[in-house]
Motif scaffolding. Structure first.
Motif, PDB file in Angstrom:
ATOM      1  N   GLN A  98      23.794  25.438 -24.725  1.00  0.00           N
ATOM      2  CA  GLN A  98      23.063  24.727 -25.772  1.00  0.00           C
ATOM      3  C   GLN A  98      23.990  24.124 -26.825  1.00  0.00           C
ATOM      4  N   GLY A  99      25.301  24.368 -26.693  1.00  0.00           N
ATOM      5  CA  GLY A  99      26.258  23.824 -27.647  1.00  0.00           C
ATOM      6  C   GLY A  99      26.285  24.588 -28.949  1.00  0.00           C
ATOM      7  N   LYS A 100      25.845  25.884 -28.922  1.00  0.00           N
ATOM      8  CA  LYS A 100      25.783  26.709 -30.126  1.00  0.00           C
ATOM      9  C   LYS A 100      27.089  27.469 -30.285  1.00  0.00           C
TER      10      LYS A 100
ATOM     11  N   SER B 251      24.885  24.325 -34.014  1.00  0.00           N
ATOM     12  CA  SER B 251      25.566  23.501 -33.007  1.00  0.00           C
ATOM     13  C   SER B 251      26.892  23.019 -33.573  1.00  0.00           C
TER      14      SER B 251
END
Length: 503
Positions: A328-330, A391
Protein backbone atom coordinates in the motif's frame (compact mmCIF):
# COMPACT_ATOMS: atom_id res chain seq x y z
CA UNK A 1 -66.59 -92.68 86.64
CA UNK A 2 -64.77 -93.72 83.47
CA UNK A 3 -66.20 -95.28 80.32
CA UNK A 4 -64.18 -96.89 77.54
CA UNK A 5 -65.80 -97.27 74.14
CA UNK A 6 -64.77 -98.32 70.65
CA UNK A 7 -66.41 -97.61 67.31
CA UNK A 8 -66.13 -100.35 64.66
CA UNK A 9 -62.66 -100.19 63.13
CA UNK A 10 -61.59 -97.35 65.47
CA UNK A 11 -59.28 -97.33 68.50
CA UNK A 12 -60.63 -97.28 72.03
CA UNK A 13 -61.67 -93.89 73.40
CA UNK A 14 -62.11 -92.83 76.99
CA UNK A 15 -65.01 -90.92 78.51
CA UNK A 16 -64.59 -89.60 82.02
CA UNK A 17 -65.37 -86.66 84.23
CA UNK A 18 -62.68 -84.47 82.64
CA UNK A 19 -64.14 -84.66 79.15
CA UNK A 20 -67.91 -84.73 79.83
CA UNK A 21 -69.06 -87.58 82.08
CA UNK A 22 -70.30 -86.96 85.62
CA UNK A 23 -68.20 -87.94 88.57
CA UNK A 24 -68.98 -91.15 90.35
CA UNK A 25 -68.95 -94.86 89.49
CA UNK A 26 -71.12 -96.24 86.69
CA UNK A 27 -73.43 -98.93 88.04
CA UNK A 28 -75.13 -100.10 84.85
CA UNK A 29 -75.06 -99.79 81.06
CA UNK A 30 -77.77 -100.45 78.53
CA UNK A 31 -77.49 -99.80 74.80
CA UNK A 32 -80.63 -99.51 72.72
CA UNK A 33 -79.76 -100.45 69.17
CA UNK A 34 -82.73 -98.84 67.43
CA UNK A 35 -82.47 -95.36 69.03
CA UNK A 36 -78.72 -95.27 69.38
CA UNK A 37 -78.79 -94.20 73.03
CA UNK A 38 -76.44 -95.64 75.69
CA UNK A 39 -78.13 -95.61 79.10
CA UNK A 40 -75.87 -95.16 82.14
CA UNK A 41 -76.91 -95.24 85.79
CA UNK A 42 -74.86 -93.86 88.71
CA UNK A 43 -75.53 -92.99 92.33
CA UNK A 44 -76.23 -89.45 91.07
CA UNK A 45 -78.90 -90.36 88.58
CA UNK A 46 -79.71 -91.79 85.19
CA UNK A 47 -78.01 -90.45 82.04
CA UNK A 48 -78.06 -91.36 78.40
CA UNK A 49 -75.31 -90.78 75.79
CA UNK A 50 -76.10 -90.52 72.09
CA UNK A 51 -73.85 -92.84 70.13
CA UNK A 52 -73.53 -90.63 67.03
CA UNK A 53 -72.16 -87.75 69.12
CA UNK A 54 -69.03 -89.80 69.77
CA UNK A 55 -67.83 -89.18 66.19
CA UNK A 56 -67.71 -85.38 66.66
CA UNK A 57 -66.97 -85.38 70.39
CA UNK A 58 -63.63 -83.57 69.88
CA UNK A 59 -65.38 -80.70 68.08
CA UNK A 60 -68.97 -80.49 69.31
CA UNK A 61 -68.76 -82.41 72.59
CA UNK A 62 -70.85 -85.34 73.75
CA UNK A 63 -74.60 -85.30 73.68
CA UNK A 64 -75.18 -86.47 77.22
CA UNK A 65 -78.60 -85.96 78.77
CA UNK A 66 -79.52 -86.27 82.42
CA UNK A 67 -82.80 -88.19 82.74
CA UNK A 68 -83.21 -88.50 86.49
CA UNK A 69 -81.35 -87.15 89.51
CA UNK A 70 -81.75 -88.13 93.21
CA UNK A 71 -83.64 -84.92 93.79
CA UNK A 72 -86.07 -85.08 90.87
CA UNK A 73 -89.72 -85.93 91.21
CA UNK A 74 -90.25 -87.42 87.80
CA UNK A 75 -92.10 -90.42 86.54
CA UNK A 76 -93.86 -90.92 89.87
CA UNK A 77 -90.65 -91.33 91.87
CA UNK A 78 -89.88 -89.88 95.21
CA UNK A 79 -86.73 -88.06 96.15
CA UNK A 80 -84.18 -90.62 97.18
CA UNK A 81 -80.82 -91.83 96.21
CA UNK A 82 -81.21 -93.15 92.71
CA UNK A 83 -79.88 -96.29 91.21
CA UNK A 84 -77.95 -97.65 94.14
CA UNK A 85 -77.10 -100.83 92.28
CA UNK A 86 -79.19 -103.25 94.22
CA UNK A 87 -80.18 -106.30 92.23
CA UNK A 88 -78.08 -108.39 89.95
CA UNK A 89 -78.31 -106.43 86.68
CA UNK A 90 -79.05 -103.01 88.16
CA UNK A 91 -81.23 -102.31 85.09
CA UNK A 92 -83.98 -104.35 83.45
CA UNK A 93 -85.63 -103.71 80.11
CA UNK A 94 -89.28 -104.73 80.20
CA UNK A 95 -92.39 -103.56 78.39
CA UNK A 96 -90.36 -100.89 76.46
CA UNK A 97 -89.20 -99.40 79.71
CA UNK A 98 -85.96 -99.39 81.64
CA UNK A 99 -86.41 -100.38 85.28
CA UNK A 100 -83.91 -99.06 87.82
CA UNK A 101 -83.82 -99.90 91.58
CA UNK A 102 -83.66 -97.06 94.15
CA UNK A 103 -83.75 -97.04 97.94
CA UNK A 104 -87.47 -96.36 97.81
CA UNK A 105 -88.52 -98.64 95.00
CA UNK A 106 -88.27 -99.05 91.27
CA UNK A 107 -88.24 -96.30 88.69
CA UNK A 108 -89.51 -97.06 85.19
CA UNK A 109 -88.11 -94.91 82.40
CA UNK A 110 -89.70 -95.20 78.95
CA UNK A 111 -87.21 -96.36 76.42
CA UNK A 112 -88.57 -93.69 74.00
CA UNK A 113 -88.21 -91.00 76.67
CA UNK A 114 -88.31 -87.49 75.28
CA UNK A 115 -85.98 -85.39 77.36
CA UNK A 116 -85.86 -81.66 77.80
CA UNK A 117 -85.20 -80.03 74.49
CA UNK A 118 -81.99 -78.00 74.56
CA UNK A 119 -83.73 -75.17 72.74
CA UNK A 120 -86.15 -74.81 75.59
CA UNK A 121 -83.38 -73.35 77.79
CA UNK A 122 -83.28 -69.75 76.55
CA UNK A 123 -80.57 -67.47 78.02
CA UNK A 124 -81.52 -63.92 79.05
CA UNK A 125 -79.36 -60.78 79.10
CA UNK A 126 -80.29 -58.83 82.21
CA UNK A 127 -78.18 -55.66 82.22
CA UNK A 128 -74.98 -53.98 81.12
CA UNK A 129 -72.87 -52.28 83.78
CA UNK A 130 -70.32 -49.63 82.89
CA UNK A 131 -70.04 -46.11 84.28
CA UNK A 132 -73.78 -46.19 83.79
CA UNK A 133 -76.12 -49.15 84.20
CA UNK A 134 -78.28 -50.19 81.26
CA UNK A 135 -81.14 -52.61 82.00
CA UNK A 136 -81.91 -54.92 79.09
CA UNK A 137 -85.43 -56.07 78.36
CA UNK A 138 -86.26 -59.45 76.94
CA UNK A 139 -87.06 -58.21 73.43
CA UNK A 140 -84.31 -55.64 73.20
CA UNK A 141 -81.89 -56.27 70.32
CA UNK A 142 -79.67 -53.17 70.45
CA UNK A 143 -78.04 -51.11 73.17
CA UNK A 144 -76.07 -47.92 72.65
CA UNK A 145 -73.36 -46.89 75.12
CA UNK A 146 -71.62 -43.64 75.88
CA UNK A 147 -68.43 -42.95 73.94
CA UNK A 148 -66.26 -43.05 77.05
CA UNK A 149 -67.61 -46.41 78.34
CA UNK A 150 -65.07 -49.04 77.32
CA UNK A 151 -65.10 -51.36 80.38
CA UNK A 152 -68.27 -53.44 80.46
CA UNK A 153 -69.83 -56.08 82.66
CA UNK A 154 -72.74 -57.98 81.04
CA UNK A 155 -75.04 -59.96 83.31
CA UNK A 156 -77.06 -62.85 81.92
CA UNK A 157 -79.03 -65.86 83.18
CA UNK A 158 -81.38 -68.69 82.10
CA UNK A 159 -84.64 -69.95 83.62
CA UNK A 160 -84.45 -73.62 84.67
CA UNK A 161 -86.60 -74.70 87.61
CA UNK A 162 -85.98 -78.47 87.60
CA UNK A 163 -82.16 -78.47 87.41
CA UNK A 164 -80.87 -74.91 87.84
CA UNK A 165 -77.48 -76.08 89.09
CA UNK A 166 -76.84 -78.03 85.88
CA UNK A 167 -77.14 -74.99 83.60
CA UNK A 168 -73.83 -73.89 81.99
CA UNK A 169 -73.08 -70.91 79.75
CA UNK A 170 -70.72 -69.70 77.10
CA UNK A 171 -70.54 -66.31 75.46
CA UNK A 172 -68.75 -64.51 72.64
CA UNK A 173 -68.44 -60.85 71.63
CA UNK A 174 -68.39 -60.95 67.84
CA UNK A 175 -65.94 -58.38 66.46
CA UNK A 176 -63.71 -58.68 69.52
CA UNK A 177 -63.46 -62.34 70.55
CA UNK A 178 -62.12 -65.02 68.30
CA UNK A 179 -63.56 -68.01 70.22
CA UNK A 180 -66.31 -68.80 72.65
CA UNK A 181 -65.71 -68.40 76.38
CA UNK A 182 -66.89 -71.49 78.30
CA UNK A 183 -67.63 -70.16 81.79
CA UNK A 184 -69.62 -73.04 83.33
CA UNK A 185 -72.27 -71.56 85.60
CA UNK A 186 -70.78 -68.02 85.82
CA UNK A 187 -73.41 -65.48 84.84
CA UNK A 188 -71.33 -62.43 84.02
CA UNK A 189 -69.10 -61.43 81.08
CA UNK A 190 -66.40 -58.81 81.69
CA UNK A 191 -64.63 -56.80 78.96
CA UNK A 192 -62.03 -54.06 79.33
CA UNK A 193 -60.52 -51.56 76.93
CA UNK A 194 -63.01 -52.15 74.16
CA UNK A 195 -62.46 -50.21 70.95
CA UNK A 196 -65.25 -48.18 69.38
CA UNK A 197 -67.54 -49.88 66.93
CA UNK A 198 -70.45 -52.29 66.66
CA UNK A 199 -70.27 -55.61 68.51
CA UNK A 200 -72.72 -58.47 68.85
CA UNK A 201 -72.81 -60.15 72.23
CA UNK A 202 -73.92 -63.80 72.02
CA UNK A 203 -74.66 -66.00 74.99
CA UNK A 204 -75.69 -69.68 74.94
CA UNK A 205 -77.04 -71.88 77.76
CA UNK A 206 -77.41 -75.65 78.04
CA UNK A 207 -77.79 -78.39 80.55
CA UNK A 208 -74.45 -79.71 81.69
CA UNK A 209 -73.04 -82.33 79.30
CA UNK A 210 -75.45 -81.45 76.49
CA UNK A 211 -74.07 -80.59 73.05
CA UNK A 212 -73.57 -76.88 72.29
CA UNK A 213 -74.74 -77.39 68.73
CA UNK A 214 -78.33 -77.57 69.97
CA UNK A 215 -78.00 -74.82 72.57
CA UNK A 216 -80.28 -71.82 72.42
CA UNK A 217 -78.67 -68.42 71.85
CA UNK A 218 -79.49 -64.82 72.74
CA UNK A 219 -77.94 -61.89 70.92
CA UNK A 220 -77.58 -58.19 71.73
CA UNK A 221 -75.99 -55.60 69.46
CA UNK A 222 -73.74 -53.15 71.32
CA UNK A 223 -72.85 -49.79 69.79
CA UNK A 224 -69.86 -47.92 71.21
CA UNK A 225 -69.47 -44.54 69.50
CA UNK A 226 -66.07 -43.10 68.74
CA UNK A 227 -64.57 -40.38 70.82
CA UNK A 228 -63.44 -37.32 68.94
CA UNK A 229 -59.82 -38.40 69.27
CA UNK A 230 -60.76 -41.66 67.52
CA UNK A 231 -62.50 -40.12 64.54
CA UNK A 232 -61.03 -39.78 61.08
CA UNK A 233 -61.36 -36.01 61.34
CA UNK A 234 -59.19 -36.01 64.46
CA UNK A 235 -56.53 -38.08 62.69
CA UNK A 236 -56.72 -35.86 59.64
CA UNK A 237 -56.25 -32.84 61.88
CA UNK A 238 -53.19 -34.46 63.42
CA UNK A 239 -51.92 -35.32 59.97
CA UNK A 240 -52.55 -31.75 58.85
CA UNK A 241 -50.74 -30.49 61.95
CA UNK A 242 -47.84 -32.81 61.21
CA UNK A 243 -47.71 -31.68 57.59
CA UNK A 244 -47.90 -28.04 58.66
CA UNK A 245 -45.12 -28.64 61.19
CA UNK A 246 -42.97 -30.33 58.56
CA UNK A 247 -43.71 -27.54 56.11
CA UNK A 248 -42.95 -24.98 58.81
CA UNK A 249 -39.62 -26.67 59.55
CA UNK A 250 -38.87 -26.85 55.84
CA UNK A 251 -39.86 -23.18 55.43
CA UNK A 252 -37.67 -22.15 58.36
CA UNK A 253 -34.81 -24.23 56.97
CA UNK A 254 -35.29 -22.70 53.53
CA UNK A 255 -35.62 -19.19 54.93
CA UNK A 256 -32.50 -19.74 56.98
CA UNK A 257 -30.67 -20.87 53.85
CA UNK A 258 -32.05 -17.90 51.91
CA UNK A 259 -30.95 -15.52 54.65
CA UNK A 260 -27.51 -17.13 54.68
CA UNK A 261 -27.35 -16.95 50.89
CA UNK A 262 -28.46 -13.33 50.96
CA UNK A 263 -25.88 -12.54 53.63
CA UNK A 264 -23.25 -14.35 51.61
CA UNK A 265 -24.36 -12.55 48.44
CA UNK A 266 -24.23 -9.22 50.26
CA UNK A 267 -20.81 -10.08 51.60
CA UNK A 268 -19.67 -11.08 48.11
CA UNK A 269 -21.13 -7.88 46.67
CA UNK A 270 -19.49 -5.88 49.41
CA UNK A 271 -16.15 -7.56 48.87
CA UNK A 272 -16.56 -7.27 45.10
CA UNK A 273 -17.40 -3.59 45.44
CA UNK A 274 -14.41 -3.11 47.70
CA UNK A 275 -12.22 -4.92 45.19
CA UNK A 276 -13.70 -2.85 42.36
CA UNK A 277 -13.13 0.34 44.32
CA UNK A 278 -9.61 -0.75 45.14
CA UNK A 279 -9.03 -1.74 41.53
CA UNK A 280 -10.45 1.56 40.35
CA UNK A 281 -8.18 3.41 42.75
CA UNK A 282 -5.26 1.33 41.53
CA UNK A 283 -6.22 2.08 37.95
CA UNK A 284 -6.46 5.74 38.79
CA UNK A 285 -3.12 5.60 40.53
CA UNK A 286 -1.68 3.69 37.59
CA UNK A 287 -3.16 6.23 35.24
CA UNK A 288 -1.74 9.01 37.35
CA UNK A 289 1.57 7.22 37.49
CA UNK A 290 1.39 6.63 33.75
CA UNK A 291 0.56 10.28 33.28
CA UNK A 292 3.48 11.21 35.47
CA UNK A 293 5.84 8.83 33.72
CA UNK A 294 4.51 9.15 30.14
CA UNK A 295 3.38 12.79 30.11
CA UNK A 296 5.34 15.98 29.97
CA UNK A 297 4.31 18.23 32.85
CA UNK A 298 4.72 21.47 30.89
CA UNK A 299 3.00 20.68 27.61
CA UNK A 300 0.84 17.64 28.46
CA UNK A 301 2.42 15.76 25.53
CA UNK A 302 3.89 12.29 25.67
CA UNK A 303 7.46 12.23 26.90
CA UNK A 304 10.60 10.42 25.84
CA UNK A 305 9.82 7.40 28.08
CA UNK A 306 6.53 6.87 26.29
CA UNK A 307 8.37 7.05 22.95
CA UNK A 308 10.87 4.44 24.09
CA UNK A 309 8.07 2.06 25.18
CA UNK A 310 5.53 2.66 22.41
CA UNK A 311 7.68 2.95 19.30
CA UNK A 312 9.07 -0.65 19.49
CA UNK A 313 5.44 -1.88 19.67
CA UNK A 314 4.54 0.17 16.60
CA UNK A 315 7.54 -1.20 14.73
CA UNK A 316 6.64 -4.78 15.75
CA UNK A 317 3.11 -4.24 14.46
CA UNK A 318 4.53 -2.87 11.19
CA UNK A 319 6.81 -5.89 10.81
CA UNK A 320 3.89 -8.31 11.27
CA UNK A 321 1.91 -6.56 8.54
CA UNK A 322 4.88 -5.35 6.48
CA UNK A 323 3.94 -7.10 3.26
CA UNK A 324 0.44 -5.59 3.03
CA UNK A 325 1.60 -2.16 4.28
CA UNK A 326 4.51 -2.12 1.82
CA UNK A 327 2.15 -2.99 -1.03
CA UNK A 328 0.00 0.00 0.00
CA UNK A 329 3.06 2.27 0.06
CA UNK A 330 2.77 2.81 3.84
CA UNK A 331 5.69 3.47 6.19
CA UNK A 332 6.57 4.79 9.65
CA UNK A 333 7.93 8.33 9.65
CA UNK A 334 9.72 10.07 12.55
CA UNK A 335 9.48 13.87 12.24
CA UNK A 336 11.88 15.78 14.50
CA UNK A 337 10.71 19.39 14.90
CA UNK A 338 12.64 22.18 16.69
CA UNK A 339 11.30 25.63 17.64
CA UNK A 340 13.60 28.52 16.76
CA UNK A 341 14.16 31.41 19.16
CA UNK A 342 13.22 29.23 22.17
CA UNK A 343 16.49 29.83 23.94
CA UNK A 344 16.33 33.59 23.25
CA UNK A 345 12.77 33.76 24.66
CA UNK A 346 13.85 31.77 27.71
CA UNK A 347 16.83 34.02 28.31
CA UNK A 348 14.95 37.28 27.63
CA UNK A 349 11.51 36.65 29.11
CA UNK A 350 11.92 33.75 31.53
CA UNK A 351 10.61 30.26 31.84
CA UNK A 352 6.91 31.21 32.01
CA UNK A 353 6.97 32.84 28.61
CA UNK A 354 9.09 30.00 27.23
CA UNK A 355 6.59 27.46 28.62
CA UNK A 356 3.74 29.38 27.05
CA UNK A 357 5.58 29.19 23.75
CA UNK A 358 5.92 25.40 24.13
CA UNK A 359 2.28 25.01 25.14
CA UNK A 360 1.06 27.03 22.17
CA UNK A 361 3.16 24.93 19.78
CA UNK A 362 2.01 21.71 21.48
CA UNK A 363 -1.65 22.62 21.13
CA UNK A 364 -1.19 23.30 17.41
CA UNK A 365 0.64 20.02 16.85
CA UNK A 366 -2.02 18.04 18.71
CA UNK A 367 -4.74 19.77 16.73
CA UNK A 368 -3.10 19.13 13.38
CA UNK A 369 -2.26 15.47 14.04
CA UNK A 370 -4.83 12.77 14.62
CA UNK A 371 -5.79 9.17 14.07
CA UNK A 372 -2.96 6.85 14.94
CA UNK A 373 -0.29 9.61 14.98
CA UNK A 374 1.02 11.08 18.22
CA UNK A 375 3.31 13.93 19.35
CA UNK A 376 6.16 13.56 21.86
CA UNK A 377 8.22 16.25 23.58
CA UNK A 378 11.70 15.06 22.79
CA UNK A 379 13.93 17.69 24.46
CA UNK A 380 13.42 21.28 25.64
CA UNK A 381 12.47 22.85 22.29
CA UNK A 382 12.27 19.71 20.19
CA UNK A 383 9.19 17.59 19.40
CA UNK A 384 8.82 14.27 17.64
CA UNK A 385 5.74 13.52 15.57
CA UNK A 386 5.33 9.80 14.87
CA UNK A 387 3.35 8.95 11.75
CA UNK A 388 2.47 5.27 12.21
CA UNK A 389 0.43 4.75 9.06
CA UNK A 390 1.35 7.24 6.32
CA UNK A 391 2.22 6.93 2.68
CA UNK A 392 5.70 7.82 1.50
CA UNK A 393 4.48 10.66 -0.71
CA UNK A 394 2.56 12.37 2.13
CA UNK A 395 5.38 12.61 4.65
CA UNK A 396 7.06 15.70 3.17
CA UNK A 397 3.72 17.36 2.37
CA UNK A 398 2.25 16.80 5.82
CA UNK A 399 5.45 17.94 7.56
CA UNK A 400 5.59 21.17 5.51
CA UNK A 401 1.97 21.94 6.44
CA UNK A 402 2.78 21.61 10.12
CA UNK A 403 5.67 24.09 9.78
CA UNK A 404 3.41 26.50 7.92
CA UNK A 405 0.79 26.30 10.67
CA UNK A 406 3.42 27.01 13.31
CA UNK A 407 4.88 29.90 11.32
CA UNK A 408 1.44 31.44 11.08
CA UNK A 409 1.15 31.50 14.86
CA UNK A 410 2.43 34.36 17.02
CA UNK A 411 3.40 34.56 20.67
CA UNK A 412 2.81 37.82 22.53
CA UNK A 413 5.52 38.50 25.12
CA UNK A 414 5.58 40.79 28.16
CA UNK A 415 6.56 44.01 26.40
CA UNK A 416 3.75 43.63 23.89
CA UNK A 417 5.94 42.38 21.12
CA UNK A 418 4.98 39.32 19.07
CA UNK A 419 7.24 36.45 18.15
CA UNK A 420 6.67 34.12 15.22
CA UNK A 421 6.78 30.41 16.02
CA UNK A 422 9.30 29.59 13.32
CA UNK A 423 10.71 26.09 13.31
CA UNK A 424 12.90 23.59 11.51
CA UNK A 425 12.09 19.90 10.90
CA UNK A 426 13.75 16.77 9.60
CA UNK A 427 12.34 13.31 9.20
CA UNK A 428 13.60 9.77 8.74
CA UNK A 429 11.72 6.72 7.54
CA UNK A 430 11.49 3.32 9.06
CA UNK A 431 12.34 0.92 7.63
CA UNK A 432 14.85 2.62 5.32
CA UNK A 433 15.50 0.48 2.21
CA UNK A 434 19.22 0.26 1.57
CA UNK A 435 21.52 -2.05 -0.33
CA UNK A 436 21.78 -5.34 1.49
CA UNK A 437 18.81 -4.90 3.80
CA UNK A 438 16.83 -2.44 5.90
CA UNK A 439 17.57 -0.42 8.96
CA UNK A 440 15.98 -2.50 11.72
CA UNK A 441 16.87 -0.23 14.63
CA UNK A 442 14.55 2.71 15.18
CA UNK A 443 17.26 4.55 17.18
CA UNK A 444 19.31 4.72 13.95
CA UNK A 445 16.36 6.29 12.17
CA UNK A 446 16.05 8.82 14.99
CA UNK A 447 19.74 9.68 14.73
CA UNK A 448 19.40 10.11 10.97
CA UNK A 449 16.59 12.64 11.56
CA UNK A 450 18.82 14.49 14.07
CA UNK A 451 21.73 14.58 11.59
CA UNK A 452 19.43 15.91 8.89
CA UNK A 453 18.20 18.66 11.30
CA UNK A 454 21.79 19.60 12.15
CA UNK A 455 22.69 19.82 8.49
CA UNK A 456 19.63 22.02 7.91
CA UNK A 457 20.53 24.37 10.80
CA UNK A 458 24.00 24.74 9.36
CA UNK A 459 22.68 26.34 6.12
CA UNK A 460 20.97 28.35 7.93
CA UNK A 461 17.32 28.11 6.85
CA UNK A 462 13.91 28.56 8.55
CA UNK A 463 10.59 26.79 8.23
CA UNK A 464 12.15 24.07 6.16
CA UNK A 465 11.72 20.30 6.22
CA UNK A 466 14.77 18.19 5.40
CA UNK A 467 15.66 14.53 5.05
CA UNK A 468 18.74 12.55 4.10
CA UNK A 469 18.59 10.80 0.73
CA UNK A 470 20.84 7.77 0.31
CA UNK A 471 22.56 6.54 -2.78
CA UNK A 472 21.23 3.29 -4.11
CA UNK A 473 24.66 1.66 -3.83
CA UNK A 474 24.97 2.44 -0.11
CA UNK A 475 25.16 -0.62 2.12
CA UNK A 476 22.83 -0.68 5.13
CA UNK A 477 25.30 -2.53 7.30
CA UNK A 478 27.63 0.45 7.31
CA UNK A 479 25.10 2.18 9.58
CA UNK A 480 24.28 -0.82 11.72
CA UNK A 481 27.93 -1.45 12.57
CA UNK A 482 29.10 2.14 12.82
CA UNK A 483 29.72 3.49 16.32
CA UNK A 484 30.18 7.14 15.16
CA UNK A 485 27.10 7.80 13.09
CA UNK A 486 27.74 11.59 12.83
CA UNK A 487 31.20 11.12 11.37
CA UNK A 488 29.86 8.44 9.03
CA UNK A 489 27.13 10.79 7.79
CA UNK A 490 29.58 13.65 7.24
CA UNK A 491 31.93 11.37 5.35
CA UNK A 492 29.14 10.08 3.12
CA UNK A 493 27.91 13.63 2.54
CA UNK A 494 31.37 14.64 1.35
CA UNK A 495 31.44 11.59 -0.92
CA UNK A 496 27.98 12.54 -2.28
CA UNK A 497 26.58 9.15 -1.22
CA UNK A 498 24.15 11.03 0.97
CA UNK A 499 22.42 14.27 -0.01
CA UNK A 500 20.35 16.64 2.14
CA UNK A 501 16.95 17.28 0.59
CA UNK A 502 14.80 20.16 1.88
CA UNK A 503 11.96 22.40 0.73
Amino acid sequence: MMVFYQAPGQPWLQLHGANGLLHGPALSFYFHQQSGWLWISTHKGIFRLWRDSLKQAAVDGFRLEEILSPYDRQMGSVTSRCCNGTGQAKVVYWQQQLWYPTLRGLVAVPEQYIGSAPSGLQPLIKRISAQNTYPVSGLQQRQGLEQYERNLSISYSALEFNRPDSVVFRYKLTGFDQDWHDVADRREAVYTNLPPGSFEFKVQAEIFHQSWQDAAETQLLLQIPRRFDETLLYRLLWLLLLLCSLYGLFWLYRQNNLVKQEQLANLVRQRTQELENTNQKLNELNEQLSQLTHRDATTGLRNLRFLQEQLPKDIEHFQRNRQSLTQQGKTIALLLLELEHYQQVLASYGSNTADTMLQQASALLIRETGGSDYVVRYTDERFVVVFRDISLAQVNQYSSRLLSQLAASELTVADGQTIKLTSLAAYALYPLPLLGGQLLNWEVSMQLAEQALMQLKAKPLSNKVATLAFDGQLDAFEFEESQELEQQINRLLNENLITLQHN
